[in-house]
Each structure stands twice: as structure tokens, then as C-alpha cells.
Design a protein around this motif. Structure first.
Motif, mmCIF file in Angstrom:
data_model
loop_
_atom_site.group_PDB
_atom_site.id
_atom_site.type_symbol
_atom_site.label_atom_id
_atom_site.label_comp_id
_atom_site.label_asym_id
_atom_site.label_seq_id
_atom_site.Cartn_x
_atom_site.Cartn_y
_atom_site.Cartn_z
ATOM 1 N N UNK A 1 0.837 -1.203 0.000
ATOM 2 C CA UNK A 1 0.000 0.000 0.000
ATOM 3 C C UNK A 1 0.876 1.259 0.000
ATOM 4 N N UNK A 2 1.889 1.292 0.844
ATOM 5 C CA UNK A 2 2.787 2.455 0.902
ATOM 6 C C UNK A 2 3.548 2.622 -0.409
ATOM 7 N N UNK A 3 3.981 1.511 -1.003
ATOM 8 C CA UNK A 3 4.692 1.572 -2.291
ATOM 9 C C UNK A 3 3.758 2.097 -3.378
ATOM 10 N N UNK A 4 2.527 1.603 -3.396
ATOM 11 C CA UNK A 4 1.542 2.078 -4.379
ATOM 12 C C UNK A 4 1.252 3.567 -4.184
ATOM 13 N N UNK A 5 1.105 3.970 -2.928
ATOM 14 C CA UNK A 5 0.870 5.396 -2.624
ATOM 15 C C UNK A 5 2.023 6.258 -3.121
ATOM 16 N N UNK A 6 3.251 5.821 -2.865
ATOM 17 C CA UNK A 6 4.429 6.582 -3.287
ATOM 18 C C UNK A 6 4.486 6.667 -4.812
ATOM 19 N N UNK A 7 4.172 5.568 -5.510
ATOM 20 C CA UNK A 7 4.179 5.566 -6.979
ATOM 21 C C UNK A 7 3.101 6.504 -7.514
ATOM 22 N N UNK A 8 1.933 6.490 -6.903
ATOM 23 C CA UNK A 8 0.847 7.378 -7.321
ATOM 24 C C UNK A 8 1.248 8.842 -7.116
ATOM 25 N N UNK A 9 1.844 9.137 -5.978
ATOM 26 C CA UNK A 9 2.305 10.509 -5.724
ATOM 27 C C UNK A 9 3.348 10.932 -6.753
ATOM 28 N N UNK A 10 4.275 10.019 -7.055
ATOM 29 C CA UNK A 10 5.302 10.319 -8.056
ATOM 30 C C UNK A 10 4.665 10.614 -9.417
ATOM 31 N N UNK A 11 3.693 9.801 -9.831
ATOM 32 C CA UNK A 11 3.009 10.031 -11.107
ATOM 33 C C UNK A 11 2.306 11.383 -11.121
ATOM 34 N N UNK A 12 1.667 11.748 -10.005
ATOM 35 C CA UNK A 12 0.993 13.054 -9.918
ATOM 36 C C UNK A 12 2.005 14.197 -10.006
ATOM 37 N N UNK A 13 3.111 14.062 -9.309
ATOM 38 C CA UNK A 13 4.137 15.109 -9.367
ATOM 39 C C UNK A 13 4.706 15.255 -10.774
ATOM 40 N N UNK A 14 4.947 14.140 -11.439
ATOM 41 C CA UNK A 14 5.468 14.184 -12.815
ATOM 42 C C UNK A 14 4.441 14.837 -13.739
ATOM 43 N N UNK A 15 3.175 14.480 -13.591
ATOM 44 C CA UNK A 15 2.120 15.068 -14.426
ATOM 45 C C UNK A 15 2.008 16.576 -14.182
ATOM 46 N N UNK A 16 2.065 17.004 -12.919
ATOM 47 C CA UNK A 16 2.008 18.428 -12.599
ATOM 48 C C UNK A 16 3.200 19.181 -13.200
ATOM 49 N N UNK A 17 4.375 18.558 -13.120
ATOM 50 C CA UNK A 17 5.585 19.185 -13.683
ATOM 51 C C UNK A 17 5.463 19.320 -15.199
ATOM 52 N N UNK A 18 4.949 18.288 -15.855
ATOM 53 C CA UNK A 18 4.752 18.364 -17.312
ATOM 54 C C UNK A 18 3.757 19.460 -17.673
ATOM 55 N N UNK A 19 2.679 19.566 -16.939
ATOM 56 C CA UNK A 19 1.686 20.618 -17.184
ATOM 57 C C UNK A 19 2.312 22.001 -17.005
ATOM 58 N N UNK A 20 3.125 22.147 -15.973
ATOM 59 C CA UNK A 20 3.795 23.432 -15.742
ATOM 60 C C UNK A 20 4.724 23.758 -16.902
ATOM 61 N N UNK A 21 5.489 22.784 -17.379
ATOM 62 C CA UNK A 21 6.389 23.003 -18.515
ATOM 63 C C UNK A 21 5.589 23.358 -19.766
ATOM 64 N N UNK A 22 4.466 22.679 -19.963
ATOM 65 C CA UNK A 22 3.619 22.956 -21.127
ATOM 66 C C UNK A 22 3.085 24.389 -21.073
ATOM 67 N N UNK A 23 2.636 24.822 -19.882
ATOM 68 C CA UNK A 23 2.153 26.206 -19.744
ATOM 69 C C UNK A 23 3.265 27.201 -20.032
ATOM 70 N N UNK A 24 4.459 26.940 -19.527
ATOM 71 C CA UNK A 24 5.593 27.844 -19.779
ATOM 72 C C UNK A 24 5.950 27.874 -21.259
ATOM 73 N N UNK A 25 5.948 26.706 -21.904
ATOM 74 C CA UNK A 25 6.230 26.653 -23.337
ATOM 75 C C UNK A 25 5.177 27.425 -24.129
ATOM 76 N N UNK A 26 3.909 27.252 -23.754
ATOM 77 C CA UNK A 26 2.842 27.976 -24.446
ATOM 78 C C UNK A 26 3.014 29.483 -24.301
ATOM 79 N N UNK A 27 3.345 29.938 -23.091
ATOM 80 C CA UNK A 27 3.584 31.380 -22.890
ATOM 81 C C UNK A 27 4.754 31.850 -23.745
ATOM 82 N N UNK A 28 5.800 31.053 -23.803
ATOM 83 C CA UNK A 28 6.973 31.406 -24.594
ATOM 84 C C UNK A 28 6.605 31.497 -26.076
#
Length: 176
Positions: A18-45
Motif C-alpha cells: 500500500x505504501x509503495x503504491x501510494x508513493x508511486x501514485x504521488x510520483x506520477x501526480x508530481x510528474x504530471x504536474x511538472x509536465x503541465x507546468x512546462x507545457x504552460x511555460x512553453x505555451x507562454x513562450x
């Protein structure tokens, strides 16, 4: 006792999964948020790149458009000599140089602009060259005025599409 140990081990394994699954889910969410942030910055650029390229193109189109518009609807009180003198001055405009400058500015917007902007630009340029050719020989003022109106309409179309590309809202029309 062995049974209790086995149950404790099973609980520990389940907790670890359960803890491993939770950590993997959190990692996936963080990666997705980071990609969205990069996409927004690229769009502004890219919006900034488009804005700069559009401003450059419009500033280089301006002198040539001004020359073409000056051919339309001459001042009604001019004598034929004044009109001929004015047209002689207008013919001295270096539209070849203007075309080179416009083409240089267009090269950037052609890469970052939308398909609609590309089509509108091609249409405007074709109309501007047609008007330029129409001014070489004897002037048919009515035909020339019609062609200049078409240049203005195509320029307005280009402006609207550039504004849309940049996400600039168009002003409301027809309101009292």
C-alpha cells in the motif's frame, strides 16, 4: 504463535504494498504536474514568439500598405498636374525593398503562426502585388480603388487571425 507471526508478516507486506503504491501514485501526480507546468511555460513562450514575429511583420507591411492606400481615391480638388506629380512620387516607392523586408519578417511568423495566418498572409501579399502591378500603366481609378479595398479587407483578416493566434479577444462591434 507461528500463525500469529504469519498474520503479522502478511499485514506488513500489505502495508508495504500500500505504501509503495501510494508513493508511486504521488510520483506520477508530481510528474504530471511538472509536465503541465512546462507545457504552460512553453505555451507562454510561444505566444511571446508569435507576438514579436507578428509585430515585426506588421511594422514592415506598414510602409508598403501606406503607399498602396495613397493610390486610392485621390483628393478631388487636385489638378491633373498635381495628381500626376503625386503619382510620380508614389511610383518612386521601393516596393522590391519593401517586399524583401516583409519576406524576412514573414519567415519567422511562417514557422510559429497558425495555418489561418499563413493563408491570410498569402492572400494579402497576392493582392498587394496585384495592386502594385495595376499602378504601372494607365490608371483605372475605379478598378484601383476596388483592389485597394480588397487589400484592406485581407489585411483586416490577417489582423483578426493574428489576434486569435495570440489569444487576444476582439473588440465588440455593433454595440450602442
Amino acid at each position: 504463535m507461528l500463525f500469529n507471526q504469519w498474520r503479522a508478516d502478511q499485514r506488513d507486506k500489505a502495508r508495504m504494498r500500500h505504501e509503495t503504491d501510494e508513493a508511486a501514485t504521488q510520483r506520477r501526480h508530481l510528474i504530471a504536474e511538472e509536465r503541465e507546468r512546462w507545457l504552460r511555460e512553453d505555451n507562454r513562450r510561444w505566444v511571446e514568439e508569435r507576438r514579436q514575429a507578428a509585430l515585426e511583420l506588421l511594422s514592415r507591411l506598414d510602409p508598403w500598405l501606406g503607399n498602396l492606400r495613397a493610390w486610392g481615391r485621390p483628393w478631388p480638388h487636385w489638378t491633373p498636374e498635381e495628381l500626376e506629380r503625386e503619382r510620380h512620387q508614389l511610383r518612386r516607392f521601393d516596393y522590391h525593398g519593401a517586399l524583401r523586408q516583409v519576406s524576412d519578417a514573414w519567415a519567422i511568423l511562417e514557422l510559429v503562426g497558425s495555418d489561418g495566418v499563413r493563408e491570410a498572409y498569402k492572400s494579402l501579399l497576392a493582392q498587394m502585388l496585384a495592386v502594385q502591378a495595376f499602378t504601372i500603366g494607365p490608371i483605372n481609378q475605379e478598378g484601383l480603388d476596388t483592389m485597394i479595398e480588397a487589400v484592406n479587407e485581407r489585411y483586416d483578416d490577417l489582423l483578426k487571425l493574428i489576434r486569435t493566434d495570440l489569444g487576444v479577444s476582439l473588440p465588440l462591434t455593433g454595440s450602442a
